[in-house]
Scaffold this motif. Structure first.
Motif, mmCIF file in Angstrom:
data_model
loop_
_atom_site.group_PDB
_atom_site.id
_atom_site.type_symbol
_atom_site.label_atom_id
_atom_site.label_comp_id
_atom_site.label_asym_id
_atom_site.label_seq_id
_atom_site.Cartn_x
_atom_site.Cartn_y
_atom_site.Cartn_z
ATOM 1 N N VAL A 29 4.381 10.179 6.604
ATOM 2 C CA VAL A 29 3.933 9.392 5.454
ATOM 3 C C VAL A 29 5.104 8.642 4.838
ATOM 4 O O VAL A 29 5.000 7.467 4.471
ATOM 5 C CB VAL A 29 3.237 10.297 4.416
ATOM 6 N N SER A 30 6.278 9.296 4.735
ATOM 7 C CA SER A 30 7.425 8.596 4.164
ATOM 8 C C SER A 30 7.897 7.457 5.045
ATOM 9 O O SER A 30 8.284 6.411 4.551
ATOM 10 C CB SER A 30 8.605 9.506 3.856
ATOM 11 N N LEU A 31 7.849 7.622 6.358
ATOM 12 C CA LEU A 31 8.238 6.528 7.246
ATOM 13 C C LEU A 31 7.272 5.351 7.138
ATOM 14 O O LEU A 31 7.686 4.191 7.142
ATOM 15 C CB LEU A 31 8.317 7.020 8.688
ATOM 16 N N ILE A 32 5.993 5.639 7.018
ATOM 17 C CA ILE A 32 5.001 4.572 6.841
ATOM 18 C C ILE A 32 5.249 3.840 5.520
ATOM 19 O O ILE A 32 5.180 2.611 5.460
ATOM 20 C CB ILE A 32 3.566 5.143 6.908
ATOM 21 N N ALA A 33 5.580 4.582 4.472
ATOM 22 C CA ALA A 33 5.868 3.961 3.173
ATOM 23 C C ALA A 33 7.088 3.049 3.269
ATOM 24 O O ALA A 33 7.086 1.944 2.709
ATOM 25 C CB ALA A 33 6.087 5.037 2.116
ATOM 26 N N VAL A 34 8.117 3.471 3.982
ATOM 27 C CA VAL A 34 9.309 2.643 4.142
ATOM 28 C C VAL A 34 8.971 1.356 4.886
ATOM 29 O O VAL A 34 9.418 0.265 4.508
ATOM 30 C CB VAL A 34 10.427 3.436 4.872
ATOM 31 N N VAL A 35 8.161 1.453 5.935
ATOM 32 C CA VAL A 35 7.765 0.266 6.689
ATOM 33 C C VAL A 35 6.980 -0.697 5.801
ATOM 34 O O VAL A 35 7.200 -1.912 5.848
ATOM 35 C CB VAL A 35 6.939 0.664 7.940
ATOM 36 N N ILE A 36 6.090 -0.174 4.983
ATOM 37 C CA ILE A 36 5.305 -1.033 4.081
ATOM 38 C C ILE A 36 6.214 -1.715 3.069
ATOM 39 O O ILE A 36 6.077 -2.918 2.806
ATOM 40 C CB ILE A 36 4.198 -0.211 3.380
ATOM 41 N N ILE A 37 7.164 -0.983 2.503
ATOM 42 C CA ILE A 37 8.079 -1.557 1.508
ATOM 43 C C ILE A 37 8.920 -2.668 2.133
ATOM 44 O O ILE A 37 9.096 -3.742 1.551
ATOM 45 C CB ILE A 37 8.970 -0.457 0.899
ATOM 46 N N VAL A 38 9.427 -2.433 3.331
ATOM 47 C CA VAL A 38 10.244 -3.452 4.013
ATOM 48 C C VAL A 38 9.396 -4.682 4.328
ATOM 49 O O VAL A 38 9.838 -5.822 4.124
ATOM 50 C CB VAL A 38 10.885 -2.871 5.292
ATOM 51 N N ALA A 39 8.176 -4.480 4.807
ATOM 52 C CA ALA A 39 7.305 -5.612 5.138
ATOM 53 C C ALA A 39 6.988 -6.445 3.898
ATOM 54 O O ALA A 39 7.024 -7.680 3.940
ATOM 55 C CB ALA A 39 6.020 -5.114 5.783
ATOM 56 N N VAL A 40 6.702 -5.791 2.784
ATOM 57 C CA VAL A 40 6.391 -6.527 1.553
ATOM 58 C C VAL A 40 7.631 -7.265 1.050
ATOM 59 O O VAL A 40 7.536 -8.405 0.591
ATOM 60 C CB VAL A 40 5.828 -5.571 0.481
ATOM 61 N N ALA A 41 8.798 -6.637 1.166
ATOM 62 C CA ALA A 41 10.027 -7.293 0.724
ATOM 63 C C ALA A 41 10.318 -8.536 1.565
ATOM 64 O O ALA A 41 10.733 -9.572 1.041
ATOM 65 C CB ALA A 41 11.195 -6.318 0.787
ATOM 66 N N LEU A 42 10.092 -8.451 2.866
ATOM 67 C CA LEU A 42 10.372 -9.586 3.746
ATOM 68 C C LEU A 42 9.325 -10.687 3.632
ATOM 69 O O LEU A 42 9.646 -11.870 3.752
ATOM 70 C CB LEU A 42 10.470 -9.118 5.204
ATOM 71 N N LEU A 43 8.081 -10.325 3.426
ATOM 72 C CA LEU A 43 6.994 -11.303 3.405
ATOM 73 C C LEU A 43 6.510 -11.654 2.002
ATOM 74 O O LEU A 43 5.553 -12.400 1.853
ATOM 75 C CB LEU A 43 5.810 -10.783 4.228
ATOM 76 N N GLY A 44 7.141 -11.111 0.999
ATOM 77 C CA GLY A 44 6.676 -11.285 -0.379
ATOM 78 C C GLY A 44 6.533 -12.727 -0.804
ATOM 79 O O GLY A 44 5.524 -13.137 -1.357
ATOM 80 N N GLY A 45 7.564 -13.541 -0.562
ATOM 81 C CA GLY A 45 7.513 -14.944 -0.959
ATOM 82 C C GLY A 45 6.428 -15.708 -0.235
ATOM 83 O O GLY A 45 5.704 -16.510 -0.821
ATOM 84 N N THR A 46 6.297 -15.460 1.038
ATOM 85 C CA THR A 46 5.277 -16.126 1.838
ATOM 86 C C THR A 46 3.883 -15.739 1.366
ATOM 87 O O THR A 46 2.997 -16.593 1.263
ATOM 88 C CB THR A 46 5.446 -15.759 3.324
ATOM 89 N N LEU A 47 3.706 -14.464 1.062
ATOM 90 C CA LEU A 47 2.391 -14.013 0.590
ATOM 91 C C LEU A 47 2.059 -14.619 -0.762
ATOM 92 O O LEU A 47 0.923 -15.028 -1.008
ATOM 93 C CB LEU A 47 2.361 -12.487 0.496
ATOM 94 N N LYS A 48 3.046 -14.715 -1.634
ATOM 95 C CA LYS A 48 2.803 -15.303 -2.952
ATOM 96 C C LYS A 48 2.369 -16.761 -2.802
ATOM 97 O O LYS A 48 1.430 -17.211 -3.449
ATOM 98 C CB LYS A 48 4.064 -15.207 -3.807
ATOM 99 N N GLU A 49 3.057 -17.493 -1.948
ATOM 100 C CA GLU A 49 2.707 -18.897 -1.705
ATOM 101 C C GLU A 49 1.294 -19.026 -1.128
ATOM 102 O O GLU A 49 0.510 -19.875 -1.543
ATOM 103 C CB GLU A 49 3.742 -19.514 -0.751
ATOM 104 N N THR A 50 0.970 -18.154 -0.185
ATOM 105 C CA THR A 50 -0.355 -18.196 0.445
ATOM 106 C C THR A 50 -1.454 -17.897 -0.575
ATOM 107 O O THR A 50 -2.474 -18.597 -0.632
ATOM 108 C CB THR A 50 -0.425 -17.190 1.608
ATOM 109 N N PHE A 51 -1.261 -16.876 -1.406
ATOM 110 C CA PHE A 51 -2.282 -16.536 -2.400
ATOM 111 C C PHE A 51 -2.404 -17.630 -3.457
ATOM 112 O O PHE A 51 -3.498 -17.909 -3.957
ATOM 113 C CB PHE A 51 -1.989 -15.185 -3.055
#
Length: 74
Positions: free
Chosen positions: A28-50
């Motif tokens: 569960v902790s490894l999955i949480a780390v992957v989610i946090i990294v993905a959101v950090a890397l894609l955050g700007g792109t997701l904000k623009e898309t939304f």
């Protein structure tokens, strides 16, 4: 009393329920780390898309920004 010790030691050694809980915790902790990294890397792109989707749903026109700048909704 002492004669029951080897039997108790064997039972404790074969009991893996605690190990399973630890394994799930690590997973569960490894999955949480992957989610946090993905959101950090894609955050700007997701904000623009939304923002673009929000603009389109409201019936306005989306104009993309130049060179990574934020777009505008008019």
């Amino acid at each position: 009393m002492l004669s029951n010790f080897p039997k108790s030691a064997r039972e404790a050694q074969s009991d893996e329920t605690g190990a399973t809980a630890v394994e799930y915790g690590i997973m569960v902790s490894l999955i949480a780390v992957v989610i946090i990294v993905a959101v950090a890397l894609l955050g700007g792109t997701l904000k623009e898309t939304f923002s673009q989707v929000q603009c389109s749903v409201s019936g306005k026109t989306w104009t993309a920004g130049a060179n990574g700048a934020a777009g505008t909704c008019a």
